[in-house]
Write an enzyme that holds these catalytic residues in place. Structure first.
Site, PDB file in Angstrom:
ATOM      1  N   GLY A   1      28.554  43.814  34.765  1.00 39.69           N
ATOM      2  CA  GLY A   1      29.566  42.816  35.120  1.00 39.69           C
ATOM      3  C   GLY A   1      30.596  42.704  34.020  1.00 39.69           C
TER       4      GLY A   1
ATOM      5  N   HIS B   1      60.846  62.816  56.189  1.00 35.72           N
ATOM      6  CA  HIS B   1      61.670  61.753  55.608  1.00 35.72           C
ATOM      7  C   HIS B   1      61.590  61.744  54.087  1.00 35.72           C
ATOM      8  CE1 HIS B   1      62.709  60.275  59.545  1.00 35.72           C
ATOM      9  NE2 HIS B   1      61.436  60.391  59.867  1.00 35.72           N
TER      10      HIS B   1
ATOM     11  N   TRP C   1      29.095  52.275  32.983  1.00 37.02           N
ATOM     12  CA  TRP C   1      30.441  52.674  33.389  1.00 37.02           C
ATOM     13  C   TRP C   1      31.353  51.770  32.568  1.00 37.02           C
ATOM     14  CZ3 TRP C   1      34.892  50.581  35.530  1.00 37.02           C
ATOM     15  CH2 TRP C   1      35.805  51.493  36.081  1.00 37.02           C
TER      16      TRP C   1
END
Ligand code: F6R
Length: 612
Positions: free
Chosen positions: A103, A507, A76
């Site tokens: 890491g 809102h 990754w």
């Protein structure tokens, strides 16, 4: 993030490595690679951008590489784009050392510049290659691989799990860890290292969890572990209590669907050993009544879906404990000057037990004097080991990147802990205590009822899958549950989605509601049902299409207002989110299926986020 695996033994390494990587592919899947060493061929390395099947094809399922010693990696990307060159293993310049890394090396730039000045040439953009080159440098200096690894570890900063092989050590695999998970496995025909038990479970259930600062040397017949001074350490063996079938799809098209369907059993395993004679029993925690009575503040810290469990628990615990409960995103906690002292209970929730932000927040809480209680799924994970107390969710291995059964088991475990603490504090009426315990005990059957109506949800998914923006609205516990429904949907279907407190919509955000906007309105919280229905009327008046999730009791009422209704069995309000979330998981799953998404491995994501 990233999975590493290593094998040394009496069998061909490449097929074993590929199989291990396949089982860990959920940790990262933008590229993969393996390095294998044999007497005849020396060090052979194959790497490929893309999913693991690309590497499988490239290596003819491993047949292209021979040797009984090897390492593998599924990536990754952090440093450097996903491509063949940045994929691991990384090789030192002289081609004699191969390394896989999970890491981040924080001071890699400074080391790289130093090595470049020494004449080293780099092939990739990664921080990991710097370690391979630095190893060669120190190995050249001292002539001993173990000593060289020790020197490198003293030099680098950051987090790592390493698997290393060196052409000069044909029978040895070296492992090292700091802040990234690494287990060692004892097999019959050889030994293993891996980021995760799932990678080795086919071969062995006998494992050792490495601790920070440790280095291990594995051969076919032995595993020796050393501390950072290279002094041998005796390690405790653990037997993994699940087998390979738990980490396989078992006939389901996706792990996510399998894991959704496993929820009744996972909840049963988490709850039933902790209820005895109608009382919650937490044998495994050492929280004394004296300590509990002195608790003045509670933090719940987590990320993503685990954080959403915290949001549900905040409502439930404040109701039960009459103590302030603050839920914090782990990534924010330690930078927010948290008000922690010895009377603060800090609950950290993490499926993987390895999420770096959660781990760092937990360490900060401990440093400030708080007492930590971890709710964790992965046995022996870093958070589980470092926390003052740990309670496991017995969900079994969760493979799909999008969590489902771990979320559900976290919810029920938090209910149990809430009840336990409230009982000690005397803040819960005995009738309410018993009602919640009873509902938790029957929850698995009620979950089965929800799962029996999977076709209804499939139908709604086919009706709504082509919306490009979906809102989840609800009040109180329904609002917290909607956050999870929205995250599930966006992470696997890539549809933009937001969760909103129904009352807050007017809102500002209601301006986004237009003709045909899909609103998933959650109305399972009985105390505020009428108010929730008013909010449904408001969005309908602006043209929204409304899919409501409510309880059987309120189906009729909801049908008068919403366009479509999904109903789940009634429960105690504290337990109700455990039922309400299941249709949301299934809705996300079937919408993603309709859209042809890669459900178990959504883009840009990875399970177990071990970077900050
Ligand atoms: C979403 C998901 C993530 C995780 C988050 C925390 O489906 O799985 O949001 O919940 O990354 O992970 P753990 O619980 O392992 O700390």
């Amino acid at each position: 993030m990233c999975g590493i695996v290593g094998f040394v033994g009496k069998e061909e390494a490449a097929p074993i490595l590929l199989d291990g990587l396949e089982r860990m592919e959920y940790r990262g899947y933008d590229s993969a690679g393996i390095a294998v060493r044999s007497e005849q061929e020396g060090l052979q390395v194959k790497k490929a951008k893309g999913r693991l099947h690309v590497l499988r094809e490239l290596t003819r399922d491993g047949a292209e590489l021979s040797g009984t010693l090897g390492i593998g990696h599924t990536r990754w990307a952090t440093h450097g784009e996903p491509n063949d060159v940045n994929a691991h293993p990384h090789i030192s310049e002289n081609g004699r050392i191969a390394l896989v890394h999970n890491g981040i090396i924080e001071n890699y730039m400074e080391i790289k510049e130093h090595l470049i000045k020494q004449g080293v040439t780099f092939a990739s953009d990664t921080d990991s290659e710097v370690v391979a080159q630095l190893l060669e440098f120190h190995y050249h200096e001292c002539g001993n691989m173990l000593e060289a690894v020790g020197r490198v570890l003293r030099r680098i900063e950051g987090s790592y799990a390493f698997g290393i092989i060196c052409a000069d050590y044909p029978n040895a695999l070296i492992a090292a860890r700091k802040d990234s998970p690494l287990i060692l496995g004892y097999g019959e025909n050889g030994n293993f290292l891996a980021s995760d038990v799932t990678a080795v479970i086919k071969h062995t259930r006998d494992v050792v969890y490495m601790d920070d600062g440790e280095i291990a040397v594995l051969t076919a017949d032995s595993i020796d572990v050393f501390d950072d001074e290279l002094i041998p350490v005796d390690k405790k063996h653990h037997t993994v209590d699940w087998d390979v079938s738990a980490a396989e799809k078992g006939g389901y098209p996706h792990f996510m669907l399998k894991e959704i369907m496993e929820q009744p059993e996972a909840v049963r395993k988490t709850v039933s050993p902790r209820i005895r004679d109608g009382r919650v029993v937490l044998d495994d925690v050492a929280l004394t009544a004296d300590y509990v009575k002195e608790i003045s503040r509670i933090y719940i810290i987590a990320c993503g879906s685990s954080y959403h469990v915290g949001m549900v628990s905040k409502y439930n615990w404040e109701r039960l404990l009459r103590r302030p409960v603050e839920v914090c995103l782990a990534s924010e906690f330690r930078y927010s000057a948290p008000l922690v002292d010895e009377h603060t209970l800090v609950v950290v929730i993490s499926q993987s037990g390895e999420t770096l932000d959660t781990m760092a927040a937990m360490r900060e809480a401990k440093r400030l004097g708080g007492r930590t209680l971890a709710i964790v799924n992965v046995v022996g994970s870093s958070i589980a080991r470092e926390s003052d107390d740990v309670l496991y969710t017995w969900a079994g291995p969760e493979i799909a990147v999008a969590t489902t059964k771990a979320y559900s088991t976290q919810l029920v475990l938090m209910d149990l802990v809430g009840l336990y603490l409230a009982d000690v504090l005397g803040t819960v009426e005995s009738a309410e205590y018993s009602a919640i315990v009873e509902e938790l005990a029957v929850l698995p059957e009620k979950l089965e009822k929800v799962l029996a109506h999977v076709e209804d949800i499939q139908y709604f998914a086919s009706r709504y899958f082509n919306h490009d923006s979906i809102f989840f609205i609800g009040r109180n516990l329904d609002c917290a549950m909607g956050m999870e429904g929205s995250l599930k949907l966006k992470e696997i279907s890539y549809i933009h989605s937001e969760a909103y407190a129904s009352g807050e919509l007017k809102h500002g955000t209601i301006s986004l509601i237009e003709h045909g906007t899909l609103v998933v309105a959650l109305g399972t919280y009985r105390a505020l049902l009428d108010k929730s229905i008013s909010n449904v009327v408001e969005v309908k008046a602006r043209g929204a299409e409304v899919l409501a999730v409510t309880t059987d009791e309120f189906r009729g009422k909801m049908e008068k207002t919403a366009d479509a209704v999904i109903a789940v069995p009634e429960s105690h309000p504290v337990v109700q989110p455990s039922l309400g979330v299941v249709p949301l998981q299934l809705f996300a799953y079937y919408v993603a299926l309709q859209r042809g998404c890669d459900i178990d491995k959504p883009r840009n994501l990875a399970k177990s986020v071990t970077v900050e």
